[in-house]
Scaffold this motif. Structure first.
Motif, short mmCIF file in Angstrom:
data_model
loop_
_atom_site.label_atom_id
_atom_site.label_comp_id
_atom_site.label_asym_id
_atom_site.label_seq_id
_atom_site.Cartn_x
_atom_site.Cartn_y
_atom_site.Cartn_z
N PHE A 101 71.39 -4.82 -31.54
CA PHE A 101 71.90 -5.63 -30.43
C PHE A 101 70.76 -6.04 -29.52
CE2 PHE A 101 75.50 -3.25 -31.91
CZ PHE A 101 76.60 -4.08 -31.73
N MET A 102 70.85 -7.26 -29.02
CA MET A 102 69.86 -7.75 -28.07
C MET A 102 70.58 -8.23 -26.82
SD MET A 102 66.87 -10.62 -28.55
CE MET A 102 67.96 -12.03 -28.56
N SER A 103 70.02 -7.93 -25.66
CA SER A 103 70.66 -8.33 -24.41
C SER A 103 69.63 -8.39 -23.30
CB SER A 103 71.75 -7.32 -24.04
OG SER A 103 71.17 -6.09 -23.62
N ASP A 104 70.10 -8.77 -22.10
CA ASP A 104 69.23 -8.65 -20.94
C ASP A 104 69.30 -7.21 -20.44
OD1 ASP A 104 71.68 -8.44 -19.73
OD2 ASP A 104 71.58 -10.33 -18.65
N GLY B 22 75.11 -2.33 -16.32
CA GLY B 22 76.40 -1.95 -16.88
C GLY B 22 76.42 -2.04 -18.39
N LEU B 23 75.81 -3.09 -18.93
CA LEU B 23 75.74 -3.26 -20.39
C LEU B 23 74.88 -2.20 -21.03
CD1 LEU B 23 76.16 -4.70 -23.05
CD2 LEU B 23 74.47 -6.41 -22.35
N VAL B 24 73.74 -1.90 -20.44
CA VAL B 24 72.85 -0.87 -20.99
C VAL B 24 73.56 0.48 -21.04
CG1 VAL B 24 70.72 0.42 -20.59
CG2 VAL B 24 70.75 -2.06 -20.26
N ALA B 25 74.30 0.81 -19.98
CA ALA B 25 75.02 2.08 -19.93
C ALA B 25 76.16 2.11 -20.95
CB ALA B 25 75.57 2.31 -18.53
N ALA B 26 76.88 1.00 -21.09
CA ALA B 26 77.99 0.93 -22.03
C ALA B 26 77.50 1.05 -23.47
CB ALA B 26 78.75 -0.39 -21.85
N MET B 27 76.38 0.41 -23.79
CA MET B 27 75.81 0.50 -25.13
C MET B 27 75.40 1.93 -25.44
SD MET B 27 75.68 -2.20 -27.10
CE MET B 27 74.44 -1.52 -28.19
N ALA B 28 74.74 2.60 -24.51
CA ALA B 28 74.29 3.97 -24.74
C ALA B 28 75.46 4.92 -24.94
CB ALA B 28 73.43 4.43 -23.56
N ARG C 38 67.81 -3.65 -28.08
CA ARG C 38 66.54 -4.17 -27.58
C ARG C 38 66.79 -5.21 -26.49
NH1 ARG C 38 65.51 -0.23 -29.56
NH2 ARG C 38 64.10 0.27 -31.29
N MET C 39 65.81 -5.36 -25.60
CA MET C 39 65.94 -6.28 -24.48
C MET C 39 65.37 -7.65 -24.84
SD MET C 39 67.43 -4.31 -22.41
CE MET C 39 67.94 -2.90 -23.40
N CYS C 40 65.99 -8.68 -24.30
CA CYS C 40 65.55 -10.05 -24.52
C CYS C 40 64.17 -10.27 -23.90
CB CYS C 40 66.57 -11.01 -23.91
SG CYS C 40 66.04 -12.75 -23.89
N ALA C 41 63.24 -10.81 -24.68
CA ALA C 41 61.87 -11.00 -24.21
C ALA C 41 61.80 -11.98 -23.04
CB ALA C 41 60.98 -11.49 -25.35
N ILE D 165 73.40 -8.77 -33.23
CA ILE D 165 74.28 -9.43 -32.27
C ILE D 165 73.59 -9.55 -30.92
CG2 ILE D 165 76.47 -9.25 -31.02
CD1 ILE D 165 77.63 -7.77 -33.39
N GLU D 166 73.69 -10.72 -30.34
CA GLU D 166 73.17 -10.95 -29.00
C GLU D 166 74.33 -10.90 -28.00
OE1 GLU D 166 71.05 -14.65 -29.15
OE2 GLU D 166 70.19 -14.15 -31.10
N LEU D 167 74.15 -10.17 -26.93
CA LEU D 167 75.18 -10.02 -25.89
C LEU D 167 74.68 -10.60 -24.58
CD1 LEU D 167 76.05 -6.27 -26.62
CD2 LEU D 167 77.41 -8.25 -27.33
N ASP D 168 75.54 -11.35 -23.91
CA ASP D 168 75.13 -11.91 -22.63
C ASP D 168 76.37 -12.29 -21.82
OD1 ASP D 168 73.43 -12.69 -20.64
OD2 ASP D 168 72.65 -14.45 -21.66
N GLY D 169 76.15 -12.47 -20.53
CA GLY D 169 77.22 -12.90 -19.63
C GLY D 169 76.71 -14.00 -18.73
N CYS D 170 77.61 -14.90 -18.32
CA CYS D 170 77.22 -15.97 -17.41
C CYS D 170 78.35 -16.20 -16.40
CB CYS D 170 76.90 -17.26 -18.16
SG CYS D 170 78.31 -18.01 -18.99
N PHE D 171 77.98 -16.74 -15.25
CA PHE D 171 78.94 -16.98 -14.18
C PHE D 171 79.81 -18.19 -14.48
CE2 PHE D 171 75.52 -14.71 -11.90
CZ PHE D 171 76.28 -13.70 -11.32
#
Length: 209
Positions: A148-151, A155-161, A170-173, A84-90
Motif C-alpha cells: 500500500f502507498m499513501s501520504d 489516522g491512515l497510518v494508525a489504521a494500516m498498522a 510505504r509513503m508517497c514520495a 494499492i494507493e490510498l488517498d483522501g481529498c476534500f
C-alpha cells in the motif's frame, strides 16, 4: 446598480437556502440510489450509514457511504498487481466532507479505481471503516503479500498498522518531498531526491545517495 450590504446578504441567504434545500432532497434519496445500485450492479457493494438525531426533530443525517463496483473488483483482482494507493481529498461544495479512494495500476501503468467512500473527515475511524470494507471485498486478511502507498495522514497510518500489520506500507514520495523541501531547498537537492526515490536497486541507490 447600487445595492446595500444588507441587500447583498439577503440575496446570498436566499440563494444558499434554495441550494441547501436542493441538497437535502438529493440526500433524502440516498436509499433509492442504493437500491437501484444493487439492482443494476449485482453483486456490487454499497454500504450507507446514517446518524440518528435527537427525538425532538425525528430526522436522520447522512454519515458515510462506501462503494465498490463488481467490475472494478473483478478487473483489479484479475489483471493488476497487489499494489494499492490510498488517498483522501476534500469535497469543496456546499456539503463538506472528504472522498476516500483506493486506486490500483493496470498493465498499462494507468490508474484503476477499486473503491471509494464519502465521509465527514479523514481520521483513524473513517480510514479503519474504509479499509475493513476494502479488505472484505478483496479478500485481504492480515495484509501479507500486499503493498500500500499513501501520504503520511496519521489516522491512515494508525489504521494500516492495526488492521494489516504484515502489509508493505510505504509513503508517497511526492508528499515526503513536500515536507522535506521546507528545510532543504534547491534544484540540485530536488534532482538528487527524485533520483534516489526512483532507484529500483541498491546499486543505483548508493550511486545517487
Amino acid at each position: 446598480m447600487n445595492v446595500s450590504r444588507s441587500q447583498c446578504k439577503r440575496a446570498k441567504y436566499k440563494v444558499m437556502s434554495e441550494l441547501m434545500s436542493m441538497y437535502k432532497k438529493e440526500y433524502a434519496q440516498i436509499w433509492d440510489y442504493a437500491r437501484e445500485y444493487r439492482l443494476q450492479n449485482p453483486p456490487s457493494k454499497i454500504h450507507v450509514e446514517i446518524e440518528e438525531t435527537s427525538l425532538d426533530d425525528h430526522e436522520t443525517h447522512f454519515h458515510r457511504m462506501y462503494i465498490c463496483f463488481k467490475a472494478c473488483k473483478k478487473g483489479f483482482l484479475a489483471g493488476c498487481r497487489k499494489v494499492i494507493e490510498l488517498d483522501g481529498c476534500f469535497l469543496k461544495g456546499l456539503c463538506k466532507g472528504e472522498l476516500l479512494a483506493a486506486i490500483g495500476r493496470d498493465r498499462n501503468n494507468q490508474m484503476f479505481p477499486i473503491a471509494w467512500a464519502v465521509v465527514k473527515s479523514e481520521n483513524k475511524d473513517t480510514w479503519s471503516w474504509f479499509l475493513k470494507n476494502l479488505m472484505a471485498d478483496l479478500g485481504i486478511t492480515d495484509g501479507n503479500d500486499w503493498a500500500f502507498m499513501s501520504d503520511q495522514q496519521k489516522g491512515l497510518v494508525a489504521a494500516m498498522a492495526e488492521l494489516m500489520k504484515y502489509a508493505e506500507h510505504r509513503m508517497c514520495a511526492r508528499h515526503i518531498y513536500a515536507n522535506w523541501a521546507k528545510k532543504h531547498r534547491g534544484d540540485q537537492l530536488q534532482k538528487q531526491f527524485w533520483l534516489i526515490a526512483k532507484s529500483t536497486n541498491m546499486r543505483d541507490f548508493r550511486v545517487h545517495k
